[in-house]
Design a protein around this motif. Structure first.
Motif, PDB file in Angstrom:
ATOM      1  N   TYR A 184      -1.768 -18.659  -1.827  1.00 17.11           N
ATOM      2  CA  TYR A 184      -2.724 -19.423  -1.024  1.00 17.11           C
ATOM      3  C   TYR A 184      -4.053 -18.693  -0.813  1.00 17.11           C
ATOM      4  CZ  TYR A 184       1.318 -22.308   0.161  1.00 17.11           C
ATOM      5  OH  TYR A 184       2.419 -23.134   0.089  1.00 17.11           O
ATOM      6  N   VAL A 185      -4.165 -17.471  -1.317  1.00 15.88           N
ATOM      7  CA  VAL A 185      -5.382 -16.680  -1.129  1.00 15.88           C
ATOM      8  C   VAL A 185      -6.405 -17.045  -2.197  1.00 15.88           C
ATOM      9  CG1 VAL A 185      -6.360 -14.371  -0.990  1.00 15.88           C
ATOM     10  CG2 VAL A 185      -4.046 -14.783  -0.153  1.00 15.88           C
ATOM     11  N   GLN A 186      -7.636 -17.281  -1.773  1.00 17.24           N
ATOM     12  CA  GLN A 186      -8.703 -17.593  -2.716  1.00 17.24           C
ATOM     13  C   GLN A 186      -9.846 -16.579  -2.648  1.00 17.24           C
ATOM     14  OE1 GLN A 186      -9.780 -21.783  -2.175  1.00 17.24           O
ATOM     15  NE2 GLN A 186      -8.254 -22.287  -3.725  1.00 17.24           N
ATOM     16  N   ASP A 187      -9.686 -15.534  -1.851  1.00 15.49           N
ATOM     17  CA  ASP A 187     -10.685 -14.492  -1.722  1.00 15.49           C
ATOM     18  C   ASP A 187     -10.620 -13.581  -2.951  1.00 15.49           C
ATOM     19  OD1 ASP A 187     -12.382 -12.441  -1.025  1.00 15.49           O
ATOM     20  OD2 ASP A 187     -11.413 -12.006   0.901  1.00 15.49           O
ATOM     21  N   GLU A 188     -11.731 -13.466  -3.665  1.00 20.41           N
ATOM     22  CA  GLU A 188     -11.756 -12.633  -4.877  1.00 20.41           C
ATOM     23  C   GLU A 188     -11.564 -11.157  -4.568  1.00 20.41           C
ATOM     24  OE1 GLU A 188     -15.307 -13.416  -7.038  1.00 20.41           O
ATOM     25  OE2 GLU A 188     -14.746 -15.491  -7.551  1.00 20.41           O
ATOM     26  N   ASP A 189     -11.767 -10.761  -3.306  1.00 17.15           N
ATOM     27  CA  ASP A 189     -11.604  -9.367  -2.906  1.00 17.15           C
ATOM     28  C   ASP A 189     -10.169  -9.045  -2.523  1.00 17.15           C
ATOM     29  OD1 ASP A 189     -12.729  -6.810  -2.487  1.00 17.15           O
ATOM     30  OD2 ASP A 189     -12.828  -7.148  -0.323  1.00 17.15           O
ATOM     31  N   PHE A 190      -9.282 -10.031  -2.644  1.00 19.54           N
ATOM     32  CA  PHE A 190      -7.885  -9.805  -2.277  1.00 19.54           C
ATOM     33  C   PHE A 190      -7.211  -8.963  -3.359  1.00 19.54           C
ATOM     34  CE2 PHE A 190      -3.378 -10.876  -1.919  1.00 19.54           C
ATOM     35  CZ  PHE A 190      -3.176 -10.746  -0.549  1.00 19.54           C
TER      36      PHE A 190
END
Length: 352
Positions: A184-190
């Protein structure tokens, strides 16, 4: 001494004369895909046989999907079941396991069952305080658990933050990256935990089929890590704990991954819509990387939950810290937002 129940929730509560909307367990609101249902039905014809205790087909499918050798993969009954296997392999009287709090409610229970001592490090601004967690590591620490995204707050640890932390952890201390909500994560920094565990034998990644893959009722999770650690974890498993139906459904889910993950996009869009609406109503809601949102309500938690239950909308309370609301179908989310709007208006009237 054991403390804090993991919070077993086997059935929805139903308000008298009202429809019950279950937004308390972080389940997918979508039913199984036709191809997955077909695999379940086929496997059901063999329930007179014990399941494959080596999880041969599933381990092979996972290894192929994530580009790792099969010896790096262990399977268990949900990610919590796999974590229990890890802690059984590591835990002993006098050993310590460090994790953030508040985080996944099963951690205190599973650490206690393993015989180890829990070391809870308070969250900072609703997210992991990795500096404090690093400082909490001693020569007794056998493992550190990082829940990323964190349950119940939804907050995430960035790639740079996690890499700095991993560089400080002693090599004989296992870091368990619990990525149950990774999809569910869409942050490219994840950070990509599977990438970080390559070349780091003391890093392992937990994932599950319960959330994005919509298989909460079948209980399948897996771990990717160093083969020696994986071998110890496999040895700690409860025999036949993952049914043949669950294994077949998981393999079919991997084959239908593109179709399944398109559903994730719908959930993410709803999550962002609901958060925006809550912020507009005046609530404090941190950004979330999961399929849920966190409302730090403090002492108002109990009255808010009671109002939701009276209307047949069921959310998860965490003591007097706040509530976690899972993202459901649009009409279910709208029912929650209507209650939130009414509570916000009442709060403003009381403040006048």
């Amino acid at each position: 001494m054991l403390k804090r129940s993991a919070g077993r929730r086997t059935a929805p509560l139903v308000a008298s004369g009202a429809r019950s909307t279950r937004l308390s367990a972080n389940e997918s609101p979508f039913g199984p895909l036709p191809s997955v249902l077909e695999a379940i039905q086929s496997a059901a014809s063999e329930i007179n046989r014990y399941p494959d205790d080596e999880h041969t087909a599933l381990v092979a499918a996972l290894a192929a999907r994530f580009g790792v050798p099969q010896a790096h993969v262990a399977v268990g009954s949900g990610s919590a079941g796999v974590l229990q296997m890890v802690l059984e392999a590591l835990g002993e009287p006098g050993a310590e396991v460090v994790y953030a709090w508040r985080s996944f409610g099963a951690y205190p229970l599973l650490v206690g069952l393993s015989g180890a001592t829990a070391v809870e490090v308070p969250l900072g601004d609703d997210k992991h305080d990795l500096i404090a967690m690093a400082n909490a590591i001693t020569d007794k620490t056998r493992a550190v658990i990082i829940c990323n995204p964190n349950n119940p707050t939804g907050t995430t640890v960035s790639r740079a933050e996690l890499e700095r932390f991993l560089n400080e952890v002693p090599t004989d201390c296992l870091v368990i990256l619990d990525e149950a909500y990774r999809e569910y994560v869409q942050d490219e920094d994840f950070p990509d935990g599977l990438g970080l565990c390559r070349g780091r034998p003391n890093v392992a990644v937990l994932r599950t089929f319960s959330k994005a893959y919509g298989m909460a009722g079948l209980r399948v999770g897996f771990l990717v890590g160093d083969p020696d650690m994986v071998a110890a974890v496999r040895a700690a498993r409860l025999p036949f704990s993952v049914t043949n139906i669950a294994q077949a459904a998981a393999v079919a889910s991997l084959a239908a991954e593109d179709e399944l993950l398109s559903r994730v996009e719908s959930t993410v869009a709803e999550r962002d819509r609901v958060r925006s609406a809550l912020l507009a109503q005046g609530w404090s809601v941190p950004p979330s990387g999961g399929n849920f949102l966190w409302l730090p309500l403090g002492e108002a938690t109990a009255s808010y939950v009671a109002a939701c239950q009276a209307a047949g909308v069921h959310v998860r309370a965490f003591g007097s810290d706040g509530i976690r609301v899972s993202i459901g179908l649009p009409e279910e989310n709208d029912a929650f937002l209507d209650l939130a709007a009414a509570a916000a208006e009442q709060k403003m009237r009381s403040a006048r």
